[in-house]
Design a protein around this motif. Structure first.
Motif, PDB file in Angstrom:
ATOM      1  N   ILE A  35      -0.855  40.778  -5.557  1.00  0.00           N
ATOM      2  CA  ILE A  35      -0.369  39.303  -5.944  1.00  0.00           C
ATOM      3  C   ILE A  35       1.096  38.882  -5.958  1.00  0.00           C
ATOM      4  O   ILE A  35       1.594  37.993  -5.277  1.00  0.00           O
ATOM      5  N   VAL A  78       7.968  45.967 -14.611  1.00  0.00           N
ATOM      6  CA  VAL A  78       7.772  45.654 -15.885  1.00  0.00           C
ATOM      7  C   VAL A  78       6.186  45.437 -16.267  1.00  0.00           C
ATOM      8  O   VAL A  78       5.493  46.053 -17.131  1.00  0.00           O
TER       9      VAL A  78
ATOM     10  N   LEU B  61       9.839  34.393 -17.173  1.00  0.00           N
ATOM     11  CA  LEU B  61       8.964  35.017 -16.634  1.00  0.00           C
ATOM     12  C   LEU B  61       8.988  36.342 -16.690  1.00  0.00           C
ATOM     13  O   LEU B  61       7.911  37.047 -17.349  1.00  0.00           O
ATOM     14  N   ILE B  62       9.961  37.156 -16.704  1.00  0.00           N
ATOM     15  CA  ILE B  62      10.177  38.455 -17.187  1.00  0.00           C
ATOM     16  C   ILE B  62      10.009  38.684 -18.601  1.00  0.00           C
ATOM     17  O   ILE B  62       9.352  39.566 -19.161  1.00  0.00           O
ATOM     18  N   LEU B  65       6.333  38.940 -19.120  1.00  0.00           N
ATOM     19  CA  LEU B  65       5.791  40.198 -18.767  1.00  0.00           C
ATOM     20  C   LEU B  65       6.180  41.201 -19.865  1.00  0.00           C
ATOM     21  O   LEU B  65       5.215  41.954 -20.094  1.00  0.00           O
ATOM     22  N   VAL B  66       7.357  41.148 -20.176  1.00  0.00           N
ATOM     23  CA  VAL B  66       7.690  42.114 -21.105  1.00  0.00           C
ATOM     24  C   VAL B  66       7.250  42.179 -22.633  1.00  0.00           C
ATOM     25  O   VAL B  66       6.481  43.110 -23.242  1.00  0.00           O
ATOM     26  N   GLN B  69       3.571  43.485 -22.312  1.00  0.00           N
ATOM     27  CA  GLN B  69       3.585  44.862 -22.529  1.00  0.00           C
ATOM     28  C   GLN B  69       3.518  45.318 -23.933  1.00  0.00           C
ATOM     29  O   GLN B  69       2.716  46.443 -24.208  1.00  0.00           O
ATOM     30  N   ARG B  84      -8.112  28.983 -14.364  1.00  0.00           N
ATOM     31  CA  ARG B  84      -7.215  29.475 -12.755  1.00  0.00           C
ATOM     32  C   ARG B  84      -7.588  28.550 -11.705  1.00  0.00           C
ATOM     33  O   ARG B  84      -7.087  28.704 -10.774  1.00  0.00           O
ATOM     34  N   PHE B 211       5.772  31.377  -8.551  1.00  0.00           N
ATOM     35  CA  PHE B 211       5.954  32.582  -9.214  1.00  0.00           C
ATOM     36  C   PHE B 211       5.165  32.467 -10.690  1.00  0.00           C
ATOM     37  O   PHE B 211       4.755  33.479 -11.313  1.00  0.00           O
ATOM     38  N   PHE B 213       2.770  30.740 -11.149  1.00  0.00           N
ATOM     39  CA  PHE B 213       1.206  30.720 -11.029  1.00  0.00           C
ATOM     40  C   PHE B 213       0.617  32.386 -11.056  1.00  0.00           C
ATOM     41  O   PHE B 213      -0.456  32.679 -11.950  1.00  0.00           O
ATOM     42  N   PRO B 214       1.139  33.120 -10.186  1.00  0.00           N
ATOM     43  CA  PRO B 214       0.408  34.513 -10.235  1.00  0.00           C
ATOM     44  C   PRO B 214       0.808  35.370 -11.657  1.00  0.00           C
ATOM     45  O   PRO B 214       0.190  36.044 -12.105  1.00  0.00           O
ATOM     46  N   VAL B 215       2.218  35.104 -12.441  1.00  0.00           N
ATOM     47  CA  VAL B 215       2.539  36.001 -13.326  1.00  0.00           C
ATOM     48  C   VAL B 215       1.919  35.557 -14.414  1.00  0.00           C
ATOM     49  O   VAL B 215       1.363  36.346 -15.155  1.00  0.00           O
ATOM     50  N   LEU B 218      -2.687  34.950 -12.845  1.00  0.00           N
ATOM     51  CA  LEU B 218      -3.308  36.175 -11.944  1.00  0.00           C
ATOM     52  C   LEU B 218      -3.191  37.398 -12.178  1.00  0.00           C
ATOM     53  O   LEU B 218      -4.311  38.150 -12.002  1.00  0.00           O
ATOM     54  N   LEU B 219      -2.061  37.940 -12.698  1.00  0.00           N
ATOM     55  CA  LEU B 219      -1.922  39.473 -12.853  1.00  0.00           C
ATOM     56  C   LEU B 219      -2.880  40.005 -13.979  1.00  0.00           C
ATOM     57  O   LEU B 219      -3.382  39.206 -14.874  1.00  0.00           O
ATOM     58  N   PRO B 220      -3.400  41.011 -13.617  1.00  0.00           N
ATOM     59  CA  PRO B 220      -4.657  41.696 -14.304  1.00  0.00           C
ATOM     60  C   PRO B 220      -4.023  42.096 -15.715  1.00  0.00           C
ATOM     61  O   PRO B 220      -2.623  42.522 -15.925  1.00  0.00           O
ATOM     62  N   GLY B 221      -4.759  41.980 -16.956  1.00  0.00           N
ATOM     63  CA  GLY B 221      -4.075  41.887 -18.138  1.00  0.00           C
ATOM     64  C   GLY B 221      -3.798  43.638 -18.377  1.00  0.00           C
ATOM     65  O   GLY B 221      -4.277  44.567 -17.893  1.00  0.00           O
TER      66      GLY B 221
END
Lengths: 85, 221
Positions: A35, A78, B61-62, B65-66, B69, B84, B211, B213-215, B218-221
């Motif tokens: 992706i 990350v 966006l980072i 993502l952090v 996590q 989606r 960037f 849209f995918p982040v 779409l990205l898997p959880g």
């Protein structure tokens, strides 16, 4: 204009591929890599063709590629839980 | 001698910038100018803005993502709540608007004002479509009780997509205003740097969304 249309078709195909991939059942790391990889190719496609960076000074090309690749690698690390800030 | 040379060069840069904006250069001179680091397509000023914007959104966006996590369960439950379908349709709408804008620049370079203006209006309509679809998405989120203060997922979702929404709205207004100016004959084959600058701003909205849209979606959880 023809070249713009060809790049646009590729970008649409990559969008469809990334949405399809997000529904697929692969290993999580492959999904994330796929992706984000598609997003990077689209990013560079828009920058180089639509924004005409391909006609600009080499420094702009290097900067954009460096930024895109760095962001993708960091986002991948990350997302996989490899980096905590 | 070095500082004097540097000063002269800087002064020449501004003279070159003025001449390019006024369309005083031959086409071949403009092509050579583009090979200068200080003259990227659309001009150096818009590229300073683009660089700052793209880096800021990348940092956001980072951060998303952090946070994902540290709150894996919340993000795994919240991501499927996003639409989606609207996300990918909006991606196609923005990419199509990008194609229209690129064609508008191509047309004005060939001296086809009417065609250029029509392409710009089409790009503006793509912007309006994006904004309408985003409003539909936002209203469904608000109805579901997922506002800015719901939880960390939706706080970041609203901030990232909301600021992007504002950029697309501004770009759409700029395109439509410039389209009317093109129709009035204020830009020509030789003098159209403003259109290139507006085009670069519009494409920046594409870049950021490509960037987001995918982040976010779409990205898997």
């Amino acid at each position: 204009m023809k070249r713009n249309t060809i790049v646009w078709l590729i970008l649409i195909a990559l969008t469809a591929a990334s949405v399809t991939l997000s529904h697929a059942e692969f290993r999580r790391s492959y999904l994330i890599a796929g992706i984000l990889g598609f997003a990077l190719v689209k990013f560079l496609g828009v920058a180089f063709q639509f924004m005409e960076i391909r006609t600009a000074h080499r420094g702009w090309k290097i900067l954009l590629i460096l930024f895109g690749v760095s962001f993708t690698v960091l986002a991948y690390a990350v997302s996989r839980g490899g980096v905590s800030l | 001698m070095k500082p004097v040379k540097h000063l002269i060069y800087r002064k020449c840069s501004w003279i070159k910038f003025y001449c390019a904006r006024k369309g005083l250069f031959q086409d071949s001179t403009m092509d050579n100018l583009r090979k200068d680091f200080l003259y990227p397509p659309g001009g150096i000023l818009i590229w300073i803005i683009i660089s700052l914007e793209v880096v800021t959104f990348a940092a956001g966006l980072i951060a998303f993502l952090v946070t994902g996590q540290s709150e894996k369960e919340l993000f795994a439950l919240s991501r499927p709540l996003l639409d989606r379908n609207i996300g990918w349709i909006n991606t196609i709408v923005l990419l199509t608007g990008g194609l229209f804008m690129a064609n508008a620049i191509h047309s004005i370079r060939e001296g086809k004002r009417k065609s250029s203006s029509l392409w710009m209006i089409a790009a503006g309509l793509a912007g309006i479509t994006f904004l309408v679809l985003k409003c539909v998405e936002y209203s469904s989120k608000l109805k579901g009780g997922h506002d800015l203060g719901s939880d960390s997922f939706f706080t970041l979702y609203w901030l990232l997509t909301g600021f992007h929404f504002l950029h697309v709205a501004l770009a759409t207004v700029i395109l439509l205003v410039l389209a009317s100016k093109v129709q009035k004959g204020k830009y020509s084959k030789k003098s159209h740097l403003d259109l290139e600058t507006a085009g670069s701003f519009w494409h920046m909205c594409d870049l950021i969304w490509l960037f987001i849209f995918p982040v976010v979606y779409l990205l898997p959880g």
